[in-house]
Scaffold this active site. Structure first.
Site, PDB file in Angstrom:
ATOM      1  CG  ASP A  93      -1.969   0.939   1.315  1.00 51.09           C
ATOM      2  OD1 ASP A  93      -2.374   1.411   0.242  1.00 51.09           O
ATOM      3  OD2 ASP A  93      -2.473   1.227   2.427  1.00 51.09           O
ATOM      4  N   GLY A 190      -7.828   8.199   7.290  1.00 52.01           N
ATOM      5  CA  GLY A 190      -7.949   8.494   8.718  1.00 52.01           C
ATOM      6  C   GLY A 190      -9.380   8.481   9.240  1.00 52.01           C
TER       7      GLY A 190
HETATM    8  P1  13P Z   1      -8.963   4.597   5.767  1.00 49.71           P
HETATM    9  O1  13P Z   1      -8.082   5.469   6.623  1.00 49.71           O
HETATM   10  O2  13P Z   1     -10.205   5.318   5.361  1.00 49.71           O
HETATM   11  O3  13P Z   1      -9.239   3.282   6.359  1.00 49.71           O
HETATM   12  O4  13P Z   1      -8.153   4.340   4.403  1.00 49.71           O
HETATM   13  C1  13P Z   1      -7.170   3.335   4.331  1.00 49.71           C
HETATM   14  C2  13P Z   1      -6.432   3.370   3.035  1.00 49.71           C
HETATM   15  O5  13P Z   1      -6.809   4.001   2.090  1.00 49.71           O
HETATM   16  C3  13P Z   1      -5.224   2.544   2.935  1.00 49.71           C
HETATM   17  O6  13P Z   1      -4.528   2.822   1.767  1.00 49.71           O
END
Ligand code: 13P
Length: 330
Positions: A93, A190
């Protein structure tokens, strides 16, 4: 070099093709510890959902690459042991450089994201193309990003968002050769996705966020028919968990996420991967706080991480069944 195939993993190619055709999205859940991973696998096996296990740069620093790779191997074997061979992807990620992506590809990841969205357009194209050329030699799929999401996620942060410009997407995809594209249509990272000033309040005083820009998504879909689109920052920030955290001594203020109905709608479009991390953090924290408050004498980690894992599993099952529509698609 470890190939992802040795770990029992798959890349995103077939998974995304099926999801776009079937009108659902694959869950991309972040993990960095055993209880999270167990909960994800238990929930996805029980709902027969394909899944993307995501590792951020912060998670790599926290958990160690060797351990994460072997956890992914454990996850594929655990799924089989539970009686259902679901397709599982191990994904980087927000890869921030060619070197980070290469290291993950060499260590058994089946998919990587190269996030050049904060660079000038031409630099983003050049960097993404370089990662794609390396990754594709090993059958690893690549996610690129156009447009910037606001919010904070591990080391990735931006104060302001820039929506994806539909006029750029064809050029970006054809020049880079990416397999999927993360776009910015109003989601953000977040648990405080919008300031109170950006929201309205309903009769109970709950903050209602501005709607996602489905018009931009539609324009992108028209330009890239059938191309896999990714949404980051898609936690819903359930009030149930926020309230529980605050009730048991936490201090979360003005938390607001993306309403589940909007994610359900997006899942039916070309959006075929939805990233969720914060909701899991909230569910886990809520349960741990509850146990600590109700049983202050407890000091066996299994006695508070166990209930947290059970709550996580429940939450992931709900996402797969009621929000993303991935249940039954493995
Ligand atoms: P959130 O903070 O909305 O869970 O998003 C997580 C995300 O996009 C990881 O890449």
């Amino acid at each position: 070099m470890t190939s992802y195939k040795e770990l029992g993993l798959v890349n995103t190619k077939e998974m995304f093709a099926k999801a776009v055709k079937g009108g659902y999205a694959i869950p991309a859940y972040n993990f960095n510890n055993m209880e999270q991973l167990q909960a994800i696998i238990m929930a996805c096996v029980e709902t027969k959902s394909p899944v993307i296990l995501q590792v951020s740069k912060g998670a790599r620093d926290y958990a160690n690459m060797n351990i994460l790779r072997n956890m992914a191997r454990g996850a594929t074997e655990y799924a089989k042991e539970l009686g259902c061979e679901i397709p599982i992807v191990l994904h980087l990620d927000h890869g921030d450089s060619f070197e980070t992506c290469k290291e993950c590809i060499d260590n058994g990841f089946s998919s990587v994201m190269i996030d050049g969205s904060h660079f000038p357009y031409d630099e983003n194209v050049a960097l993404t193309k370089k990662v794609v050329e390396y990754a594709h030699q090993f059958g690893v799929t690549v996610e690129g990003e156009l447009g910037v999401l606001a919010g904070i996620e591990d080391e990735v942060s931006s104060a302001v968002s820039h929506y994806t410009q539909p006029s750029e997407v064809i050029d970006f995809v054809s020049k880079t050769g990416v397999d999927s594209l993360a776009i910015s249509i109003g989601t953000s990272h977040g648990a405080n996705k919008f300031t109170p000033e950006q929201c309205t309040r309903n009769a109970e005083g709950i903050l209602i966020p501005p709607p996602l820009r489905f018009d931009i998504l539609e324009e992108i879909e028209k330009k890239l028919p059938g191309f896999p689109i990714v949404l980051h920052g898609s936690s819903s920030v359930p009030m149930e968990y926020v309230n529980m955290i605050n009730e048991y001594g936490g201090k979360l203020k003005d938390s607001v996420g993306i309403p589940e109905e909007q994610l359900r709608l997006a899942s039916k479009s070309a959006v075929c991967k939805i990233n969720i991390d914060s909701d899991a953090r909230l569910a886990m924290t809520a349960m741990v706080r509850k146990v600590f408050a109700e049983k202050p004498g407890e000091f066996d980690p299994r006695k508070y991480l166990g209930p947290a894992r059970a709550e996580l599993k429940k939450m992931y099952m709900h996402k797969n069944i009621d929000v993303l529509g991935s249940a039954g698609q493995a």
